[in-house]
Design a protein around this motif. Structure first.
Motif, mmCIF file in Angstrom:
data_model
loop_
_atom_site.group_PDB
_atom_site.id
_atom_site.type_symbol
_atom_site.label_atom_id
_atom_site.label_comp_id
_atom_site.label_asym_id
_atom_site.label_seq_id
_atom_site.Cartn_x
_atom_site.Cartn_y
_atom_site.Cartn_z
ATOM 1 N N ASN A 585 -10.894 53.777 101.209
ATOM 2 C CA ASN A 585 -11.427 52.554 101.041
ATOM 3 C C ASN A 585 -11.168 52.107 99.594
ATOM 4 O OD1 ASN A 585 -12.607 50.063 100.500
ATOM 5 N ND2 ASN A 585 -14.930 50.680 100.917
ATOM 6 N N PRO A 586 -9.969 51.462 99.221
ATOM 7 C CA PRO A 586 -9.535 51.198 97.996
ATOM 8 C C PRO A 586 -10.289 50.237 97.176
ATOM 9 C CG PRO A 586 -8.509 49.784 99.685
ATOM 10 C CD PRO A 586 -9.298 50.814 100.486
ATOM 11 N N PHE A 587 -11.339 49.524 97.811
ATOM 12 C CA PHE A 587 -12.142 48.772 96.972
ATOM 13 C C PHE A 587 -13.608 49.175 96.611
ATOM 14 C CE2 PHE A 587 -9.744 46.378 100.086
ATOM 15 C CZ PHE A 587 -8.840 45.806 99.223
ATOM 16 N N ALA A 588 -13.921 50.307 97.006
ATOM 17 C CA ALA A 588 -15.180 51.117 96.448
ATOM 18 C C ALA A 588 -15.127 51.431 95.072
ATOM 19 C CB ALA A 588 -15.373 52.256 97.592
ATOM 20 N N ARG A 589 -16.293 51.755 94.894
ATOM 21 C CA ARG A 589 -16.312 52.218 93.135
ATOM 22 C C ARG A 589 -15.769 51.468 92.115
ATOM 23 N NH1 ARG A 589 -15.508 58.021 92.173
ATOM 24 N NH2 ARG A 589 -13.565 57.721 92.874
ATOM 25 N N GLU A 621 3.611 52.360 97.641
ATOM 26 C CA GLU A 621 3.101 51.202 96.666
ATOM 27 C C GLU A 621 1.933 51.522 95.905
ATOM 28 O OE1 GLU A 621 5.162 48.716 97.019
ATOM 29 O OE2 GLU A 621 6.324 49.376 98.523
ATOM 30 N N HIS A 622 1.172 52.267 95.813
ATOM 31 C CA HIS A 622 -0.021 52.563 95.352
ATOM 32 C C HIS A 622 -0.432 53.884 94.819
ATOM 33 C CE1 HIS A 622 -1.271 48.320 96.234
ATOM 34 N NE2 HIS A 622 -0.769 48.695 97.506
ATOM 35 N N LYS A 623 0.508 54.265 93.804
ATOM 36 C CA LYS A 623 0.677 55.731 93.480
ATOM 37 C C LYS A 623 -0.668 56.137 92.876
ATOM 38 C CE LYS A 623 4.899 56.664 94.474
ATOM 39 N NZ LYS A 623 5.185 57.653 95.575
ATOM 40 N N SER A 624 -1.311 55.153 92.095
ATOM 41 C CA SER A 624 -2.772 55.744 91.399
ATOM 42 C C SER A 624 -3.702 55.907 92.526
ATOM 43 C CB SER A 624 -3.046 54.541 90.599
ATOM 44 O OG SER A 624 -3.094 53.362 91.161
ATOM 45 N N SER A 625 -3.745 54.971 93.690
ATOM 46 C CA SER A 625 -4.590 55.328 94.743
ATOM 47 C C SER A 625 -4.198 56.429 95.268
ATOM 48 C CB SER A 625 -4.471 54.075 95.807
ATOM 49 O OG SER A 625 -4.992 52.794 94.944
#
Length: 662
Positions: A585-589, A621-625
């Motif tokens: 879940n990329p939107f949590a925390r 597309e989202h290396k940090s995630s």
């Protein structure tokens, strides 16, 4: 014969303070009595040790070089492990001795400190032994706080135990969990067959010595003679049952022609031997005795709780023992024709415990009554508690879809049914020290993972592309593992800019498909037919994504290995996969994200492809995630020590309830 047990734990600080107040001046470590797991227990502040005091030889109270010890027996002193002791300036003060307490037969049942004179309080170790006949351990934290745990005599009964024998997860569990429990202070025995198949695997039993104890078992219409072999390793008594039926080519259960036709006979012998071993084998000088806790694994050991209830407890034997059935795979139940019941050596009135009737649709012909005996069913109804190898699987087996005909019986025993996720061997599976991978790495330094990816691409002959998503699969090539889904989805998967590596063996049609796919997609796909341990490690370390579309998975280990190596699992949400892989879940925390991978439902090609595409898109597309996913997976604690702590809770519950009585 009961084991010698010392039960009071003191931190060094509190121990020395107590001794100083009583007048003792110096202490020397002596040999542990009984079994190391019982007489030496690591804690945060000290160890469970038997110690003796001594003073200057001139006092006549004893000396370091031959004075009389208050504890008789073969106890030799060694100074190398002794911690700092009190100042020796008061050597002339009288010593503080450790005296024995014996029962009427002369067996040592406790100890107490003996001051030289005056009033004193006896510290009695025997008071800490409860009615169940097990030892209480006090883990001391600081000076004032203590938590009490119980130590058990545990007997694992299993068809396989690594490294001696292994075909899958059962061997891993029964090779690792006993060691973890022994390290926590329990006395542990593992009873398994001594398989000899004429290959290099026979060398696994080289160190196991014949105990010279032969036994006759009455079953299958005759007298069967078995022998016992024993090896003491890593704090565990590994006991192997020897019989000619275990000496044949193939794996533990069959050969190239299929399952052995006499498996019911072979594992009936194992169960009888396991019930007798704690009573007759003086391992290390002491038998385990009747007050045991049996952990019986799958149907192969399923007769143990039935034997305890039908042939031992009615005669007053094992009346305080408990049995816990551990279900690793419910689909294998040990079903044989009803006529074979008489071969098991059980009383006729116990037929109902094993009775099984196939539904009409499953019968072979119109005159088939469907009557059979089901060994696993007998274990389910007679065991004191039930366990599965994950919480999710403990629920699934109570459903029509996952219960394989036993869902109603299992639902009726929900109150004693639990699930505990298996652990993994963090010594063998450790990216910072793995001998099989090209470069070591850890959660603090991930630079080595990309080197492992490059090395894997080079070894398999794939184009070296560090930024290309590399997907992996490791497992059996059969219907349960969802290989049919991978086969049907492969053209769409490989149409994307990815690379795909598969390792496994099984169904010949899937093996042929892997070879054909490799020929079609030479720059994108590699299929390794067979199983190779070093390659499995390198795939786990080198891939970015691990795909596991299993139809059912009681626990699953590959997803645990993958997370430990920073490889992101994409799994079907079933059994242990659902328990261990937390959906991303990329939107949590507050946007920092949570989760360790992707799980999909329902089990279909479309849902699998959707989850896989999300994973590939996040990687690109989202290396940090992606790094957050990787790190959270590597932080997870799936050690066997963690699993052992949960098993101890179930042991406690089992000891509270009375044993099964017909």
């Amino acid at each position: 014969m009961e084991s010698l047990q010392v039960t009071r734990l003191l931190s060094w600080k509190s121990f020395l303070n107590t001794a100083a107040k009583a007048g003792a001046t110096r202490f020397r470590t002596t040999t542990q009595l009984g079994f190391p797991p019982l007489s030496k227990k690591a804690t945060k502040n000290g160890f469970l040790m038997i110690r003796r005091s001594f003073t200057n030889a001139s006092t006549g109270s004893g000396s370091s070089s031959g004075g009389t010890d208050a504890v008789s027996g073969n106890i030799s002193s060694h100074d190398s492990s002794s911690p700092p002791v009190e100042d020796e300036k008061d050597e002339n003060k009288p010593g503080y001795l450790l005296g024995q307490e014996k029962d009427g037969s002369g067996l040592v049942i406790g100890f107490h400190f003996i001051p030289p004179s005056g009033d004193h309080e006896v510290i009695d170790s025997s008071k800490d032994i409860d009615g169940y006949g097990v030892k209480k351990i006090e883990d001391v934290e600081g000076e004032d706080k203590a938590q009490t745990r119980v130590s058990y005599n545990i007997v694992f009964v299993t068809a396989e135990a690594a490294p001696y024998s292994k075909t899958g997860g059962l061997g891993d569990v029964c090779g690792s969990l006993p060691v973890a429990l022994a390290a926590r202070g329990h006395r542990v025995m593992v009873v398994s067959p001594r398989y000899l198949n004429g290959t290099a695997a026979d060398e696994n039993f080289t160190l196991a010595k014949d105990l010279g104890c032969c036994m006759k078992i009455y079953c299958f219409g005759g007298e069967q003679e078995i022998a016992f072999f024993h090896e003491y390793r890593e704090g565990v008594d590994w006991v192997f049952v020897d019989h000619p039926s275990y000496h044949r080519p193939g794996n533990p259960y069959g050969d190239i022609n299929g399952a052995f036709g006499d498996n019911q006979f072979r594992y009936t012998l194992l169960c009888y031997a396991a019930c007798e071993a704690p009573l007759v084998l003086p391992l290390g000088g002491f038998t385990y005795g009747e007050k045991c806790l049996f952990l019986v694994n799958d149907w192969h050991a399923g007769l143990v709780p039935v034997l305890l209830a039908s042939k031992y407890r009615p005669h007053g034997v094992y009346k305080d023992a408990r049995s816990i059935l551990v279900i690793h795979n419910l689909s294998h139940q040990g079903v044989e024709p009803a006529a074979t019941y008489k071969n098991l050596g059980l009383p006729s009135e116990w037929y109902g415990a094993l009775e099984w009737v196939f539904p009409t649709w499953a019968r072979t012909h119109a005159l088939d009554t469907g009557e059979a005996v089901n060994v696993l069913k007998g274990a389910i109804v007679t065991a004191d508690r039930l366990l599965t190898v994950s919480k999710g699987y403990s629920w699934e087996i109570t459903t029509v879809e996952g219960g394989y005909g036993l869902h109603e019986i299992l639902s009726s025993r929900k109150s004693v049914l639990n699930g505990i996720t298996n652990g993994i061997d963090i010594t063998e599976w450790n990216p910072s020290s793995d001998e099989h991978i090209a470069s070591h790495y850890s959660i603090d330094d991930l630079s080595g993972k990309v080197q492992c990816k490059i090395a894997l691409q080079k070894e398999l002959g794939l184009p070296i592309r560090p930024d290309c998503p590399l997907i992996g699969f490791i497992g059996r090539l059969d219907y349960q593992k969802g290989i049919d889904l991978i086969r049907s989805a492969a053209p769409e998967i490989l149409a994307d800019d990815v690379q795909f590596v598969m390792l496994g063996s099984g169904d010949p049609q899937f093996e042929s498909w892997m070879r054909d796919t490799e020929a079609t997609y030479k720059d994108k796909y590699r299929g390794w037919v067979g199983f190779n341990v070093p390659i499995s490690h390198r795939i786990t370390a080198g891939c970015d994504i691990l795909l596991m579309p299993s139809r059912f998975e009681p626990c699953g280990l590959n997803q645990l290995y993958a997370m430990r190596y920073g490889t992101i699992p994409v799994v079907h949400a079933t059994g242990g996969l659902r328990d261990t892989v937390e959906n991303f879940n990329p939107f949590a925390r507050e946007g920092r994200g949570e989760g360790t991978g992707w799980s999909f439902l329902p089990l279909s090609e479309e849902s699998m492809l959707t989850a896989l595409r999300f994973a590939i898109w996040t990687y690109r597309e989202h290396k940090s995630s992606w790094e957050g996913l990787l790190r959270r997976g590597m932080e997870k604690d799936y050690t066997w020590e963690n699993a052992a702590i949960q098993y101890e809770q179930v042991f406690e519950w089992a000891s509270i309830d009375p044993p099964y009585i017909h």
